[in-house]
Design a protein around this motif. Structure first.
Motif, short mmCIF file in Angstrom:
data_model
loop_
_atom_site.label_atom_id
_atom_site.label_comp_id
_atom_site.label_asym_id
_atom_site.label_seq_id
_atom_site.Cartn_x
_atom_site.Cartn_y
_atom_site.Cartn_z
N ASP A 77 -56.48 62.73 80.77
CA ASP A 77 -57.42 63.56 81.65
C ASP A 77 -58.08 64.55 81.01
N GLY A 78 -57.93 64.71 79.51
CA GLY A 78 -58.44 65.68 78.84
C GLY A 78 -57.68 66.87 78.27
N TYR A 79 -56.48 66.86 78.78
CA TYR A 79 -55.58 67.85 78.62
C TYR A 79 -55.22 68.00 77.10
N GLU A 80 -54.99 69.30 76.54
CA GLU A 80 -54.29 69.40 75.13
C GLU A 80 -53.42 70.41 75.16
N ARG A 81 -52.44 70.05 74.36
CA ARG A 81 -51.31 71.25 74.45
C ARG A 81 -51.86 72.48 73.67
N ALA A 83 -50.34 75.89 73.16
CA ALA A 83 -49.36 76.75 72.30
C ALA A 83 -48.37 75.70 71.63
N PRO A 84 -47.95 76.35 70.34
CA PRO A 84 -46.81 75.50 69.70
C PRO A 84 -45.69 75.63 70.46
N VAL A 85 -44.86 74.50 70.42
CA VAL A 85 -43.62 74.33 71.24
C VAL A 85 -42.51 74.78 70.47
N ALA A 86 -41.60 75.38 70.78
CA ALA A 86 -40.19 75.81 70.14
C ALA A 86 -39.13 74.56 70.63
N GLU A 87 -39.16 73.73 69.89
CA GLU A 87 -38.30 72.66 70.33
C GLU A 87 -36.69 73.12 70.45
N THR A 88 -36.28 72.63 71.47
CA THR A 88 -34.79 72.73 71.68
C THR A 88 -34.00 71.72 71.87
N THR A 89 -32.69 71.56 72.04
CA THR A 89 -31.83 70.48 72.27
C THR A 89 -31.31 70.47 73.51
N GLY A 90 -30.74 69.37 73.98
CA GLY A 90 -29.81 69.45 75.02
C GLY A 90 -31.07 69.43 76.46
N GLU A 91 -30.37 70.02 77.50
CA GLU A 91 -31.16 70.30 78.83
C GLU A 91 -32.02 71.27 79.00
N ASP A 92 -32.14 72.17 78.09
CA ASP A 92 -32.97 73.33 78.11
C ASP A 92 -34.56 72.81 78.27
N LEU A 93 -35.29 73.52 79.35
CA LEU A 93 -36.64 73.35 79.44
C LEU A 93 -37.41 74.16 78.36
N VAL A 94 -38.56 73.56 77.74
CA VAL A 94 -39.40 74.21 76.88
C VAL A 94 -40.55 74.71 77.48
N PRO A 95 -41.07 75.87 77.48
CA PRO A 95 -42.32 76.18 77.87
C PRO A 95 -43.38 75.70 77.09
N ILE A 96 -44.45 74.99 77.90
CA ILE A 96 -45.58 74.53 77.14
C ILE A 96 -46.84 74.85 77.99
N ILE A 97 -47.95 74.81 77.31
CA ILE A 97 -49.30 75.09 78.07
C ILE A 97 -49.99 73.90 77.89
N LEU A 98 -50.50 73.05 78.77
CA LEU A 98 -51.60 72.19 78.88
C LEU A 98 -52.98 72.77 79.09
N GLN A 99 -53.89 72.60 78.41
CA GLN A 99 -55.39 73.18 79.02
C GLN A 99 -56.31 72.27 78.61
N ARG A 100 -57.53 72.30 79.52
CA ARG A 100 -58.78 71.96 79.19
C ARG A 100 -60.00 72.81 79.83
N VAL A 101 -61.22 72.40 79.24
CA VAL A 101 -62.49 73.30 79.87
C VAL A 101 -63.03 72.62 80.92
N GLN A 102 -63.21 73.28 81.97
CA GLN A 102 -63.95 72.97 83.16
C GLN A 102 -64.59 73.90 83.92
#
Length: 140
Positions: A77-81, A83-102
């Motif tokens: 749908d035209g979204y790109e990540r 911000a860089p993702v700080a990878e973690t292990t296990g069940e931790d949730l990693v914050p990310i941003i998906l964005q597009r211009v519209q």
């Protein structure tokens, strides 16, 4: 908004596409409340130029091992990540941003928020909310 687009097309050509990597972009609208309607968030947005494109960003938290798959799906749908993702292990949730211009309007804001909430849920994550960025308006 339709009139503005038609005017630009007829007399001003196509405006230059908004580059999400611009360093002067500022948050002009946002909603991090699931109960808030997109129209209410946009009504609060006094700095939003409704006739101009914005970078719509969705703030998600996903398990590290599901990020790549979620980003691939959002990419259709035209979204790109954003911000860089700080990878973690296990069940931790990693914050990310998906964005597009519209262009933003209440219907598309609500549809996209719902789409991202579904994407996050299907990948065992959470959609925290969204914001929109545009260049600052010159002072009058």
């Amino acid at each position: 908004m339709v009139v503005v687009r038609m005017w630009r097309r007829l007399f001003g050509g196509q405006p230059e596409a908004l580059d999400p990597a611009r360093t002067d972009l500022v948050v002009v609208a946002s909603s991090f409340d699931d109960a808030e309607a997109g129209s209410a968030a946009l009504d609060r947005a006094t700095e939003l130029d409704r006739g101009a494109e914005a970078v719509l960003r969705h703030h998600l938290r996903l398990p590290a091992d599901r990020i790549e798959q979620a980003c691939e799906i959002a990419g259709y749908d035209g979204y790109e990540r954003a911000a860089p993702v700080a990878e973690t292990t296990g069940e931790d949730l990693v914050p990310i941003i998906l964005q597009r211009v519209q262009l933003l309007d209440p219907l598309t804001c609500s549809q996209e928020r719902s789409r991202m909430a579904g994407l996050a849920q299907r990948h065992d994550g959470v959609a925290d909310g969204w914001d929109a960025l545009q260049p600052p308006h010159p002072a009058p």
